[in-house]
Write an enzyme that holds these catalytic residues in place. Structure first.
Site, PDB file in Angstrom:
ATOM      1  N   GLU A 122       0.826  -1.208   0.000  1.00  0.00           N
ATOM      2  CA  GLU A 122       0.000   0.000   0.000  1.00  0.00           C
ATOM      3  C   GLU A 122       0.862   1.260   0.000  1.00  0.00           C
ATOM      4  O   GLU A 122       0.515   2.258  -0.640  1.00  0.00           O
ATOM      5  CB  GLU A 122      -0.939  -0.025   1.202  1.00  0.00           C
ATOM      6  CG  GLU A 122      -1.999  -1.113   1.092  1.00  0.00           C
ATOM      7  CD  GLU A 122      -2.844  -1.254   2.332  1.00  0.00           C
ATOM      8  OE1 GLU A 122      -4.075  -1.092   2.227  1.00  0.00           O
ATOM      9  OE2 GLU A 122      -2.284  -1.535   3.412  1.00  0.00           O
ATOM     10  N   GLU A 125      -3.986  -9.408   4.015  1.00  0.00           N
ATOM     11  CA  GLU A 125      -4.700  -9.022   5.230  1.00  0.00           C
ATOM     12  C   GLU A 125      -5.894  -9.913   5.551  1.00  0.00           C
ATOM     13  O   GLU A 125      -6.153 -10.215   6.724  1.00  0.00           O
ATOM     14  CB  GLU A 125      -5.159  -7.557   5.130  1.00  0.00           C
ATOM     15  CG  GLU A 125      -4.072  -6.532   5.383  1.00  0.00           C
ATOM     16  CD  GLU A 125      -3.314  -6.149   4.119  1.00  0.00           C
ATOM     17  OE1 GLU A 125      -2.652  -5.108   4.134  1.00  0.00           O
ATOM     18  OE2 GLU A 125      -3.377  -6.908   3.118  1.00  0.00           O
TER      19      GLU A 125
END
Length: 261
Positions: free
Chosen positions: A111, A131
Site C-alpha cells: 500500500e 490481510e
C-alpha cells in the site's frame, strides 16, 4: 530522526530508507516518523522528488508490524497525519514520490508503494495483500488504489486470497514502471528522479493536482473544471516565469533554469 529511518539529501532529491530488521515492518511510532518526513518533504521548497526504499535485499516492507499488533496495537490505531507509513493519506502532495521496491512488498508495504507516483522494483520483488488471511482488510489504500489499476477479477484474487504477484507480472499489469536487477535498483530510481527534476516543478504540481481532482470525471466535465479557475497550480503554470523560460531555453538550445514561479 530515529534509527528506523535513514535520510539522504542529494540536491533536490530526498532518499528515505526504512530500516527495521528483519522485515522493515511498520508500527504506529515508525508510521508517525515517516509522516513527519513526508510532510517536511512536501513543505520544503528545496526538495523536488522523494525516493522511498527498504534496507536490505529481501524486504521493501512487510507492512504492519504484527509483533506490535500482538502486543496490543490495534488495526485502527492512530498512524499519524499521513496515514499508514506516512504517505498513504497525504492527498495534497504535489511533488512526485518514487518507490524503489527492493524485495517483498506485503500488506501495508504494498500500500505504501501504491501511494507513490512511480514504482521501480528489483526483479526479486513480490507484491501481496494478505490481510484477509489475518482477519483484517487492506484499508490503507490497497482496496482503493489497486482497483484503479487491475481488473476486478485480479483484484478479488489478490485481496481475498492474498496471492503474490511477481515483478514481471506486476510490470505487465502496469503496477510498476520498471523492473531492474537488485544491483541497478537505486541507480535506476535516481535516474528517474533526475528526469523529474529536469521537468518544471509547477508543471509537475499542476499535473498531480489535475489527476487528483478530475480522475473520476467525464472528460468534458474535467475540461470545464480545470479551466474554471478553481485549481491552485494549473492557472499559476499558465502565467509563470517557467512557462516563458521553457520555450526560450528550447529556442536558445540550452537547458531551462526553473524558478518554480
Amino acid at each position: 530522526m530515529s534509527e528506523s529511518l535513514h535520510l539522504t539529501r542529494n540536491g533536490s532529491i530526498l532518499e528515505i530508507t526504512l530500516d527495521r530488521p528483519k522485515a522493515n515492518a511498520i508500527d504506529a511510532k515508525t508510521s508517525f516518523e515517516m509522516g513527519e518526513v513526508f510532510l517536511n518533504f512536501r513543505d520544503d521548497p528545496q526538495l523536488r522528488v522523494a525516493i522511498i526504499t527498504g534496507a536490505g535485499e529481501k524486504f521493501f516492507s512487510a507492512g504492519w508490524d504484527l509483533k506490535a499488533a500482538a502486543e496490543g496495537e490495534a488495526p485502527d490505531a492512530d498512524f499519524g497525519p499521513g496515514g499508514f507509513a506516512g504517505l498513504t493519506e497525504i492527498f495534497n502532495l504535489d511533488k512526485p514520490v518514487i518507490a524503489a521496491v527492493n524485495g517483498y512488498a506485503f500488506g501495508g508495504g504494498f500500500e505504501l508503494a501504491l501511494a507513490a507516483d512511480f514504482i521501480v522494483c528489483a526483479d526479486n520483488a513480490s507484491f501481496a495483500l494478505p490481510e484477509a488471511k489475518l482477519g483484517i482488510v487492506p484499508d490503507s489504500g490497497g482496496v482503493l488504489r489497486l482497483p484503479k489499476i487491475l481488473p476486478p477479477t485480479i483484484v478479488n484474487e489478490m485481496v481475498m486470497t492474498g496471492r503474490r504477484m511477481g515483478a514481471e507480472e506486476a510490470l505487465r499489469w502496469g503496477i510498476v514502471n520498471r523492473v531492474v536487477s537488485q544491483a541497478e535498483l537505486m541507480d535506476n530510481a535516481r535516474e528517474l528522479a533526475q528526469q523529474l527534476v529536469n521537468s518544471a516543478p509547477l508543471a509537475i504540481a499542476a499535473l498531480k493536482e489535475i489527476y487528483r481532482t478530475t480522475s473520476e470525471m467525464p472528460v468534458e466535465e474535467a475540461y470545464r473544471y480545470i479551466r474554471s479557475g478553481v485549481l491552485k497550480h494549473y492557472p499559476s503554470v499558465l502565467h509563470s516565469e517557467d512557462a516563458i523560460e521553457g520555450p526560450l531555453a528550447f529556442a536558445e538550445k540550452r537547458d531551462p533554469v526553473w524558478k518554480g514561479r
